[in-house]
Design a protein around this motif. Structure first.
Motif, PDB file in Angstrom:
ATOM      1  N   GLY A 216     -61.142 -19.856   8.485  1.00 45.93           N
ATOM      2  CA  GLY A 216     -59.764 -19.821   8.922  1.00 45.93           C
ATOM      3  C   GLY A 216     -59.468 -18.702   9.904  1.00 45.93           C
ATOM      4  O   GLY A 216     -59.944 -17.579   9.749  1.00 45.93           O
ATOM      5  N   GLU A 217     -58.684 -19.024  10.941  1.00 44.09           N
ATOM      6  CA  GLU A 217     -58.154 -17.984  11.812  1.00 44.09           C
ATOM      7  C   GLU A 217     -57.085 -17.194  11.056  1.00 44.09           C
ATOM      8  O   GLU A 217     -56.656 -17.578   9.964  1.00 44.09           O
ATOM      9  CB  GLU A 217     -57.537 -18.610  13.070  1.00 44.09           C
ATOM     10  N   ALA A 218     -56.651 -16.102  11.643  1.00 45.12           N
ATOM     11  CA  ALA A 218     -55.577 -15.327  11.028  1.00 45.12           C
ATOM     12  C   ALA A 218     -54.349 -16.210  10.823  1.00 45.12           C
ATOM     13  O   ALA A 218     -53.966 -16.965  11.723  1.00 45.12           O
ATOM     14  CB  ALA A 218     -55.222 -14.137  11.909  1.00 45.12           C
ATOM     15  N   LEU A 219     -53.758 -16.144   9.640  1.00 45.38           N
ATOM     16  CA  LEU A 219     -52.541 -16.902   9.380  1.00 45.38           C
ATOM     17  C   LEU A 219     -51.472 -16.455  10.373  1.00 45.38           C
ATOM     18  O   LEU A 219     -51.188 -15.264  10.509  1.00 45.38           O
ATOM     19  CB  LEU A 219     -52.066 -16.660   7.950  1.00 45.38           C
ATOM     20  N   THR A 220     -50.896 -17.423  11.077  1.00 47.85           N
ATOM     21  CA  THR A 220     -49.892 -17.130  12.101  1.00 47.85           C
ATOM     22  C   THR A 220     -48.534 -17.622  11.634  1.00 47.85           C
ATOM     23  O   THR A 220     -48.391 -18.772  11.221  1.00 47.85           O
ATOM     24  CB  THR A 220     -50.263 -17.793  13.436  1.00 47.85           C
ATOM     25  N   VAL A 221     -47.544 -16.737  11.678  1.00 54.84           N
ATOM     26  CA  VAL A 221     -46.185 -17.082  11.259  1.00 54.84           C
ATOM     27  C   VAL A 221     -45.326 -17.286  12.504  1.00 54.84           C
ATOM     28  O   VAL A 221     -45.350 -16.475  13.436  1.00 54.84           O
ATOM     29  CB  VAL A 221     -45.583 -15.986  10.364  1.00 54.84           C
ATOM     30  N   LEU A 222     -44.595 -18.384  12.510  1.00 49.41           N
ATOM     31  CA  LEU A 222     -43.737 -18.747  13.630  1.00 49.41           C
ATOM     32  C   LEU A 222     -42.288 -18.817  13.155  1.00 49.41           C
ATOM     33  O   LEU A 222     -42.016 -19.324  12.066  1.00 49.41           O
ATOM     34  CB  LEU A 222     -44.145 -20.111  14.210  1.00 49.41           C
ATOM     35  N   ARG A 223     -41.383 -18.313  13.964  1.00 49.59           N
ATOM     36  CA  ARG A 223     -39.952 -18.422  13.673  1.00 49.59           C
ATOM     37  C   ARG A 223     -39.280 -19.150  14.830  1.00 49.59           C
ATOM     38  O   ARG A 223     -39.363 -18.731  15.976  1.00 49.59           O
ATOM     39  CB  ARG A 223     -39.327 -17.038  13.504  1.00 49.59           C
ATOM     40  N   TYR A 224     -38.628 -20.271  14.503  1.00 47.49           N
ATOM     41  CA  TYR A 224     -37.930 -21.080  15.504  1.00 47.49           C
ATOM     42  C   TYR A 224     -36.427 -20.940  15.285  1.00 47.49           C
ATOM     43  O   TYR A 224     -35.919 -21.251  14.205  1.00 47.49           O
ATOM     44  CB  TYR A 224     -38.313 -22.555  15.377  1.00 47.49           C
ATOM     45  N   ARG A 225     -35.721 -20.523  16.313  1.00 46.16           N
ATOM     46  CA  ARG A 225     -34.269 -20.452  16.277  1.00 46.16           C
ATOM     47  C   ARG A 225     -33.684 -21.694  16.949  1.00 46.16           C
ATOM     48  O   ARG A 225     -34.424 -22.494  17.531  1.00 46.16           O
ATOM     49  CB  ARG A 225     -33.807 -19.173  16.978  1.00 46.16           C
ATOM     50  N   PRO A 226     -32.355 -21.885  16.870  1.00 47.61           N
ATOM     51  CA  PRO A 226     -31.759 -23.091  17.455  1.00 47.61           C
ATOM     52  C   PRO A 226     -32.199 -23.332  18.901  1.00 47.61           C
ATOM     53  O   PRO A 226     -32.169 -22.429  19.731  1.00 47.61           O
ATOM     54  CB  PRO A 226     -30.254 -22.815  17.358  1.00 47.61           C
ATOM     55  N   GLY A 227     -32.648 -24.564  19.154  1.00 46.98           N
ATOM     56  CA  GLY A 227     -33.109 -24.944  20.482  1.00 46.98           C
ATOM     57  C   GLY A 227     -34.586 -24.716  20.710  1.00 46.98           C
ATOM     58  O   GLY A 227     -35.159 -25.266  21.656  1.00 46.98           O
ATOM     59  N   GLN A 228     -35.233 -23.916  19.865  1.00 46.28           N
ATOM     60  CA  GLN A 228     -36.657 -23.657  20.048  1.00 46.28           C
ATOM     61  C   GLN A 228     -37.481 -24.783  19.428  1.00 46.28           C
ATOM     62  O   GLN A 228     -37.073 -25.423  18.460  1.00 46.28           O
ATOM     63  CB  GLN A 228     -37.044 -22.309  19.433  1.00 46.28           C
ATOM     64  N   GLU A 229     -38.661 -24.995  19.999  1.00 43.29           N
ATOM     65  CA  GLU A 229     -39.503 -26.113  19.574  1.00 43.29           C
ATOM     66  C   GLU A 229     -40.956 -25.840  19.942  1.00 43.29           C
ATOM     67  O   GLU A 229     -41.280 -24.869  20.631  1.00 43.29           O
ATOM     68  CB  GLU A 229     -39.046 -27.401  20.270  1.00 43.29           C
ATOM     69  N   TYR A 230     -41.814 -26.740  19.483  1.00 45.18           N
ATOM     70  CA  TYR A 230     -43.216 -26.747  19.903  1.00 45.18           C
ATOM     71  C   TYR A 230     -43.480 -28.162  20.413  1.00 45.18           C
ATOM     72  O   TYR A 230     -43.603 -29.108  19.634  1.00 45.18           O
ATOM     73  CB  TYR A 230     -44.129 -26.406  18.729  1.00 45.18           C
ATOM     74  N   ARG A 231     -43.523 -28.299  21.719  1.00 37.89           N
ATOM     75  CA  ARG A 231     -43.624 -29.626  22.324  1.00 37.89           C
ATOM     76  C   ARG A 231     -44.970 -30.291  21.985  1.00 37.89           C
ATOM     77  O   ARG A 231     -45.899 -29.615  21.556  1.00 37.89           O
ATOM     78  CB  ARG A 231     -43.403 -29.519  23.828  1.00 37.89           C
ATOM     79  N   PRO A 232     -45.086 -31.608  22.154  1.00 36.54           N
ATOM     80  CA  PRO A 232     -46.293 -32.326  21.734  1.00 36.54           C
ATOM     81  C   PRO A 232     -47.579 -31.679  22.253  1.00 36.54           C
ATOM     82  O   PRO A 232     -47.686 -31.345  23.435  1.00 36.54           O
ATOM     83  CB  PRO A 232     -46.085 -33.730  22.329  1.00 36.54           C
ATOM     84  N   HIS A 233     -48.537 -31.532  21.363  1.00 42.13           N
ATOM     85  CA  HIS A 233     -49.770 -30.821  21.706  1.00 42.13           C
ATOM     86  C   HIS A 233     -50.860 -31.183  20.707  1.00 42.13           C
ATOM     87  O   HIS A 233     -50.596 -31.736  19.627  1.00 42.13           O
ATOM     88  CB  HIS A 233     -49.537 -29.302  21.668  1.00 42.13           C
ATOM     89  N   LEU A 234     -52.087 -30.839  21.061  1.00 40.69           N
ATOM     90  CA  LEU A 234     -53.226 -30.891  20.154  1.00 40.69           C
ATOM     91  C   LEU A 234     -53.566 -29.472  19.726  1.00 40.69           C
ATOM     92  O   LEU A 234     -53.420 -28.527  20.515  1.00 40.69           O
ATOM     93  CB  LEU A 234     -54.441 -31.523  20.829  1.00 40.69           C
ATOM     94  N   ASP A 235     -54.053 -29.299  18.508  1.00 39.43           N
ATOM     95  CA  ASP A 235     -54.449 -27.968  18.049  1.00 39.43           C
ATOM     96  C   ASP A 235     -55.875 -27.620  18.439  1.00 39.43           C
ATOM     97  O   ASP A 235     -56.275 -26.456  18.336  1.00 39.43           O
ATOM     98  CB  ASP A 235     -54.303 -27.861  16.534  1.00 39.43           C
ATOM     99  N   THR A 236     -56.660 -28.585  18.864  1.00 36.48           N
ATOM    100  CA  THR A 236     -58.024 -28.313  19.300  1.00 36.48           C
ATOM    101  C   THR A 236     -58.011 -27.492  20.590  1.00 36.48           C
ATOM    102  O   THR A 236     -57.017 -27.467  21.328  1.00 36.48           O
ATOM    103  CB  THR A 236     -58.787 -29.622  19.531  1.00 36.48           C
ATOM    104  N   ILE A 237     -59.126 -26.810  20.851  1.00 36.01           N
ATOM    105  CA  ILE A 237     -59.274 -25.966  22.032  1.00 36.01           C
ATOM    106  C   ILE A 237     -60.321 -26.593  22.940  1.00 36.01           C
ATOM    107  O   ILE A 237     -61.477 -26.778  22.535  1.00 36.01           O
ATOM    108  CB  ILE A 237     -59.692 -24.539  21.642  1.00 36.01           C
ATOM    109  N   HIS A 238     -59.942 -26.918  24.147  1.00 38.07           N
ATOM    110  CA  HIS A 238     -60.853 -27.600  25.068  1.00 38.07           C
ATOM    111  C   HIS A 238     -62.110 -26.757  25.297  1.00 38.07           C
ATOM    112  O   HIS A 238     -62.042 -25.584  25.662  1.00 38.07           O
ATOM    113  CB  HIS A 238     -60.169 -27.861  26.404  1.00 38.07           C
TER     114      HIS A 238
END
Length: 327
Positions: A216-238
């Protein structure tokens, strides 16, 4: 002199006088200056302005703890558990935490959380409820109540002080720039901050995903406020030699609107609920990225969404060979 020794060493290092700074800190640690021992330990952990030396850092932390440095005690617990500078040793780390808890409220709170967990002798889960499959192609599994409310709050509190706008390294310049598709604030909880609660949670993620904790990579914590998003993506790394084969998302809170996790191809949309987790596998049988795992974190409409993500690699990785802000 003790109070100003670390400050003076920082000044010397900034002026390029590294040897003089190190000598000052070594002398301070030997004479009972906990701050000097702690600063030199941190330098050896960071790998700047001196080379990274994890065993040396551990020895300096031990010296600082002996003198009475509380923060050094908590850091020593984390590194003992995850094996930085030595072999992972959960029983020894737990014993160190018990000692620290006798005089420190933060350590006592961590010990109470660990005591409430159902753990085996190595800090892994003694039992784990099976998840509910949401899709088979790609494989998506939902875990209800994966973390308790207290565990969620702890993860958020560890990350809270480190949150900053999500960034990515520009491949053209090598510089950190604003993340082009993720508009959240983010913080990675690396080995220095992997206290026993965090270590046990990472072990639980490994057990649920059928992987080793070292993948596992380091656990990453994300905070999204109103209007924030994570647009469509893949988690793999090219082009990655050690690919992200799976992802675990953990929703840390409720009380917000929007922020659903949406997979267009299998037509799966998950409404976040505090403590629940979502596991999905990112690659095909031939190790190529599975395009069906493209997903999005939909915009938050009101409130704040807190999410923890652990990306899991095909093979173990060195947690110290990560960006400096992920340590």
């Amino acid at each position: 002199m003790a109070d100003g020794r670390a400050t003076r060493a920082e000044q010397l290092a900034a002026a390029g006088q590294i040897d003089a700074a190190v000598t000052l800190l070594v002398e301070g640690a030997a004479s009972g200056d906990a701050g000097a021992a702690m600063l030199l330990a941190v330098w050896h952990l960071r790998g700047t302005p001196v080379p990274r030396d994890l065993p040396r850092a551990r020895a300096l932390l031990r010296r600082a703890v002996q003198i009475g440095h509380v923060d050094a005690a908590l850091m020593e617990v984390a590194l003992t558990a995850n094996g930085s500078g030595g072999a992972p040793d959960w029983p020894a780390a737990l014993a160190l935490l018990r000692t620290a808890a006798q005089g420190d409220a933060v350590a006592a709170a961590q010990l109470a959380l660990v005591a409430a967990m159902a753990l085996d002798g190595g800090g892994g889960p003694s039992s784990l409820s099976p998840g509910v499959p949401l899709a088979t192609i790609p494989r998506i599994v939902h875990f209800s109540g994966f973390l308790t409310a207290a565990e969620c709050a702890h993860v958020a509190s560890v990350a809270g002080a480190m949150l900053e706008p999500a960034r990515i390294i520009d491949p053209a310049t090598g510089q950190w720039v604003a993340h082009p598709i993720r508009t959240s604030d983010a913080a990675a909880i690396g080995p220095v901050h992997e206290d026993l609660v965090m270590r046990a949670i990472n072990a639980r993620i490994a057990a649920a995903s059928g992987t080793a904790i070292e993948q596992g990579e380091a656990l990453t914590v994300l905070r999204y406020r109103p209007g924030q998003e994570y647009r469509p993506h893949l988690d793999t790394i090219h082009g990655a030699a050690n690919q992200r084969v799976a992802t675990m998302l953990i929703y840390l809170n409720g009380g917000f609107a929007g922020g659903e996790t949406h997979f267009p191809a299998p037509r799966v949309t998950v409404t976040p609920r505090g403590g629940d987790a979502l596991l999905f596998f990112n690659t095909l049988a031939d190790d190529r990225a599975d395009p069906a795992t493209r997903h999005a974190g939909l915009p938050v409409r009101s409130g704040a969404k807190w999410l923890a993500t652990r990306w899991i690699r095909a093979r173990p990785l060195d947690p110290w060979n990560q960006p400096a802000d992920a340590l």
